[in-house]
Design a protein around this motif. Structure first.
Motif, PDB file in Angstrom:
ATOM      1  N   MET A   1       1.027  -1.217  -0.061  1.00  7.67           N
ATOM      2  CA  MET A   1       0.234  -0.003   0.064  1.00  7.67           C
ATOM      3  C   MET A   1       0.733   1.307  -0.047  1.00  7.67           C
ATOM      4  N   SER A   2       1.509   1.596  -1.050  1.00 11.69           N
ATOM      5  CA  SER A   2       2.157   2.889  -1.099  1.00 11.69           C
ATOM      6  C   SER A   2       1.077   3.854  -1.421  1.00 11.69           C
ATOM      7  N   ILE A   3       1.366   5.164  -1.342  1.00 12.85           N
ATOM      8  CA  ILE A   3       0.247   6.161  -1.406  1.00 12.85           C
ATOM      9  C   ILE A   3       0.607   6.911  -2.925  1.00 12.85           C
ATOM     10  N   ARG A   4      -0.466   6.749  -3.643  1.00 11.72           N
ATOM     11  CA  ARG A   4      -0.457   7.287  -5.061  1.00 11.72           C
ATOM     12  C   ARG A   4      -1.419   8.542  -4.969  1.00 11.72           C
ATOM     13  N   TRP A   5      -0.698   9.511  -4.956  1.00 13.33           N
ATOM     14  CA  TRP A   5      -1.735  10.991  -5.031  1.00 13.33           C
ATOM     15  C   TRP A   5      -2.413  11.174  -6.366  1.00 13.33           C
ATOM     16  N   GLY A   6      -1.789  10.625  -7.095  1.00 13.17           N
ATOM     17  CA  GLY A   6      -2.426  10.689  -8.666  1.00 13.17           C
ATOM     18  C   GLY A   6      -3.716  10.208  -8.870  1.00 13.17           C
ATOM     19  N   SER A   7      -4.133   9.013  -8.218  1.00 14.20           N
ATOM     20  CA  SER A   7      -5.239   8.441  -8.067  1.00 14.20           C
ATOM     21  C   SER A   7      -6.453   8.878  -6.946  1.00 14.20           C
ATOM     22  N   TYR A   8      -5.749  10.090  -6.235  1.00 11.75           N
ATOM     23  CA  TYR A   8      -6.702  10.591  -5.105  1.00 11.75           C
ATOM     24  C   TYR A   8      -7.659  11.389  -5.770  1.00 11.75           C
ATOM     25  N   LYS A   9      -8.875  11.293  -5.283  1.00 11.20           N
ATOM     26  CA  LYS A   9      -9.945  12.117  -6.106  1.00 11.20           C
ATOM     27  C   LYS A   9     -10.492  13.267  -5.141  1.00 11.20           C
ATOM     28  N   VAL A  10     -10.117  14.622  -6.219  1.00  6.91           N
ATOM     29  CA  VAL A  10     -10.477  15.792  -5.282  1.00  6.91           C
ATOM     30  C   VAL A  10     -11.440  16.595  -6.133  1.00  6.91           C
ATOM     31  N   GLN A  11     -12.011  16.116  -7.281  1.00  9.52           N
ATOM     32  CA  GLN A  11     -12.968  16.928  -8.157  1.00  9.52           C
ATOM     33  C   GLN A  11     -14.084  17.093  -7.617  1.00  9.52           C
ATOM     34  N   GLY A  12     -14.662  18.562  -7.534  1.00  9.49           N
ATOM     35  CA  GLY A  12     -15.568  19.066  -7.178  1.00  9.49           C
ATOM     36  C   GLY A  12     -15.801  19.220  -5.604  1.00  9.49           C
ATOM     37  N   ARG A  19      -4.607  19.951  -4.580  1.00  6.44           N
ATOM     38  CA  ARG A  19      -5.288  20.917  -5.010  1.00  6.44           C
ATOM     39  C   ARG A  19      -5.828  19.989  -6.416  1.00  6.44           C
ATOM     40  N   ALA A  20      -5.143  19.232  -6.854  1.00  6.82           N
ATOM     41  CA  ALA A  20      -5.646  18.551  -8.003  1.00  6.82           C
ATOM     42  C   ALA A  20      -5.056  17.207  -8.101  1.00  6.82           C
ATOM     43  N   ALA A  21      -5.312  16.218  -8.893  1.00  7.10           N
ATOM     44  CA  ALA A  21      -4.885  14.986  -8.813  1.00  7.10           C
ATOM     45  C   ALA A  21      -3.321  15.056  -8.959  1.00  7.10           C
ATOM     46  N   GLY A  22      -2.639  14.609  -7.902  1.00 15.95           N
ATOM     47  CA  GLY A  22      -1.275  14.389  -8.030  1.00 15.95           C
ATOM     48  C   GLY A  22      -0.688  15.555  -7.587  1.00 15.95           C
ATOM     49  N   LYS A  23      -1.185  16.795  -7.247  1.00 11.22           N
ATOM     50  CA  LYS A  23      -0.605  18.082  -7.254  1.00 11.22           C
ATOM     51  C   LYS A  23      -0.970  18.644  -5.735  1.00 11.22           C
ATOM     52  N   PRO A  24       0.036  18.331  -4.745  1.00 13.94           N
ATOM     53  CA  PRO A  24      -0.181  18.863  -3.355  1.00 13.94           C
ATOM     54  C   PRO A  24      -0.213  20.305  -3.134  1.00 13.94           C
ATOM     55  N   ARG A  25      -0.928  20.929  -2.356  1.00 12.33           N
ATOM     56  CA  ARG A  25      -0.736  22.419  -1.976  1.00 12.33           C
ATOM     57  C   ARG A  25       0.620  22.616  -1.669  1.00 12.33           C
ATOM     58  N   ASP A  26       1.065  24.015  -1.678  1.00  9.49           N
ATOM     59  CA  ASP A  26       2.457  24.102  -1.534  1.00  9.49           C
ATOM     60  C   ASP A  26       2.937  23.689  -0.323  1.00  9.49           C
ATOM     61  N   ALA A  27       1.982  23.996   0.892  1.00 10.16           N
ATOM     62  CA  ALA A  27       2.406  23.734   2.365  1.00 10.16           C
ATOM     63  C   ALA A  27       2.259  22.295   2.649  1.00 10.16           C
ATOM     64  N   ALA A  28       1.931  21.712   1.627  1.00  8.99           N
ATOM     65  CA  ALA A  28       1.597  20.137   1.931  1.00  8.99           C
ATOM     66  C   ALA A  28       2.633  19.170   1.126  1.00  8.99           C
ATOM     67  N   LYS A  29       3.278  19.881   0.211  1.00  7.49           N
ATOM     68  CA  LYS A  29       4.144  19.050  -0.674  1.00  7.49           C
ATOM     69  C   LYS A  29       5.093  18.286   0.082  1.00  7.49           C
ATOM     70  N   PRO A  30       6.023  18.835   1.154  1.00 11.78           N
ATOM     71  CA  PRO A  30       7.005  18.028   1.679  1.00 11.78           C
ATOM     72  C   PRO A  30       6.452  16.609   2.389  1.00 11.78           C
TER      73      PRO A  30
END
Length: 485
Positions: A1-12, A19-30
């Motif tokens: 179970m590695s975490i794949r942010w690209g498949s994390y659903k944030v639409q709507g 903030r979008a699939a696979g794209k962390p907010r600046d403060a959350a990137k690290p």
């Protein structure tokens, strides 16, 4: 179970970390980079370490509604924190201070001249029917006119990212101990992250609370005697009462431990004899506080306590009667209250609220109840409310009858699409809705706002009910100063 942010659903929705699939907010990137590099085994180990820490630290909460009576349960905790940039938090902090200042002016006015009622900004009928207005407090002036020394205001964010105040808790707001314990658990489990991030501290809360309470002491002494008054071990928040007393170095007492003499001075019974008490952080509801004035059958209060408070011989936090502003119908008037007393626009908006005591707004609520969240004025913990879009027709009919029978007791709000945050569910990361309860301390000289607060998260998929008593959990909240990194 590695975490794949690209498949994390944030639409709507607005997600607190992504903030979008696979794209962390600046403060959350690290944080997101760190989590993405963890292996399955490491994630399981971190989860287990957090659960063990909670068990060893004895962090529990109590549920009353089980058939067996009250049950202590381990505190439900998710190891993925919520992150808010300090630049955004600065505005939230100013908005909370503005709100509490206005609410204290409002409460003080209601127990004195009631100008806001005479000026027809706040309806006289609402005050007359308030179950938390205490006529016994009329004409009393607490130190610096402050009634709500400790306030917990619930914040939510909608799908556009706007933060709203959902409600204000001014009677005996709880939860701050869990905010502190969440941080301690995270430091134990992820010490490396605290070296890489500039996370603003919350562990100064007990000292800030002590200073706030000391500032309202009626005696000018170097170390006033401060006690925490609890209903006892069967109260659902007893863990917090004991924790805060221990952290402040204050005595934890029950009603029988205190005594008011014929000069209206409060003493604590100790093995060395009577010791004068200056400030009581009371975690008992008004009606059980003093059997001489309120409920005569109360065995958890202190006879004569109101006499001592009126005489100015002891300070009570929060002051009796402060709960008049802890009412979901009063909440609907807070924007007008801020404008009336401060001449300012609210920095944090209310969730749009329909007041059922208003004929036109009540008609709208009855016609659209299947689209609204209907709340009673004085319930807490998520009890007694209707979530229209998720309710049955039978439940809609029931609440229509309740609203018609007692319109003063109900408000309704549109169902916001609350923001989400990534949460570990089984072996997957899924979005879950959440809220935030910061705590505001108002002393004689300063007002303090916690850096963040208690984030509560609805662990059931799609649920917006975050209360731990109804299946909710919690997360650590990080206010991150990105400019200092």
């Amino acid at each position: 179970m590695s975490i794949r942010w690209g498949s994390y659903k944030v639409q709507g929705i607005y997600d607190e970390l992504i903030r979008a699939a696979g794209k962390p907010r600046d403060a959350a990137k690290p944080l997101c980079d760190y989590l993405r590099n963890l292996k399955d085994r490491e994630i399981e180990e971190y989860k287990a370490a957090a659960e063990l820490a909670i068990h060893v630290m004895g962090i529990t909460f109590t549920v009353y509604s089980e058939e067996e009576g009250s049950i202590d349960r381990a505190w439900p905790f998710d190891i993925i924190p919520r992150i808010i940039d300090k630049k955004e938090w600065n505005r939230v902090e100013r908005g909370l201070k503005q709100r509490v200042q206005a609410l204290n002016l409002f409460i003080d006015d209601l127990y004195h001249e009631q100008k806001i009622v005479k000026d027809k900004v706040f309806p006289a009928a609402l005050l007359q029917d308030s179950v938390n207005f205490r006529p016994q407090c009329m004409g009393i002036t607490p130190p610096n006119h402050i009634w709500a020394h400790i306030c917990g205001s619930d914040l939510v964010r909608d799908e556009h990212g706007t933060i709203y105040v959902l409600e204000d808790n001014l009677r005996v707001p709880s939860g701050v101990s869990y905010m502190l314990e969440n941080r301690m658990v995270m430091k134990r489990v992820f010490p490396d992250l605290f070296e890489d991030y500039n996370i603003l501290p919350v562990d100064d809360y007990p000292s800030q609370l002590y200073d706030t309470l000391a500032s309202i002491s009626p005696r000018d002494v170097a170390q006033p005697e401060i006690v925490v008054l609890t209903p006892g071990i069967y109260n659902s928040a007893y863990f917090e009462h004991a924790y805060l007393a221990q952290q402040m170095g204050a005595e934890l007492v029950e009603g029988n431990d205190l005594y008011v003499d014929d000069k209206d001075v409060v003493y604590m019974r100790t093995v060395d004899g009577l010791s004068r008490v200056d400030v009581i952080y009371r975690r008992i509801d008004d009606l059980f506080l003093d059997p001489e004035v309120f409920n005569p059958d109360s065995t958890i209060g202190v006879p004569g306590l109101m006499r001592a408070w009126k005489a100015g011989n002891v300070a009570l936090a929060n002051a009796p009667g402060a709960g008049v502003a802890d009412d979901k119908v009063v909440y609907a008037y807070v924007p007008e209250i801020i404008k009336y007393y401060l001449g300012e626009e609210p920095l944090i908006p209310n969730v749009p609220t329909y007041k059922c005591n208003n004929k036109d707004e009540r008609s709208y609520v009855l016609d659209n109840i299947d689209q609204l969240v209907v709340k009673p004025a004085n319930e807490s913990g998520g009890y007694g409310m209707l979530i229209g879009p998720h309710a049955t027709r039978k439940e809609h009919s029931k609440f229509k009858r309740l609203v018609k029978r007692d319109p003063r007791n109900y408000v309704a709000q549109p169902m916001l699409t609350l923001s989400t945050a990534p949460t570990l569910i089984g072996n997957r990361v899924e979005p879950r809705h959440l809220d935030l309860r910061p705590f505001i301390l108002s002393g004689s000289d300063t007002t303090y706002v916690t850096m963040g607060g208690l984030t509560r998260v609805a662990l059931r998929k799609g649920s917006i009910v975050v209360n731990s008593s109804q299946g909710g959990g919690s997360k650590d909240t990080w206010i991150v100063d990105m400019e200092a990194n």
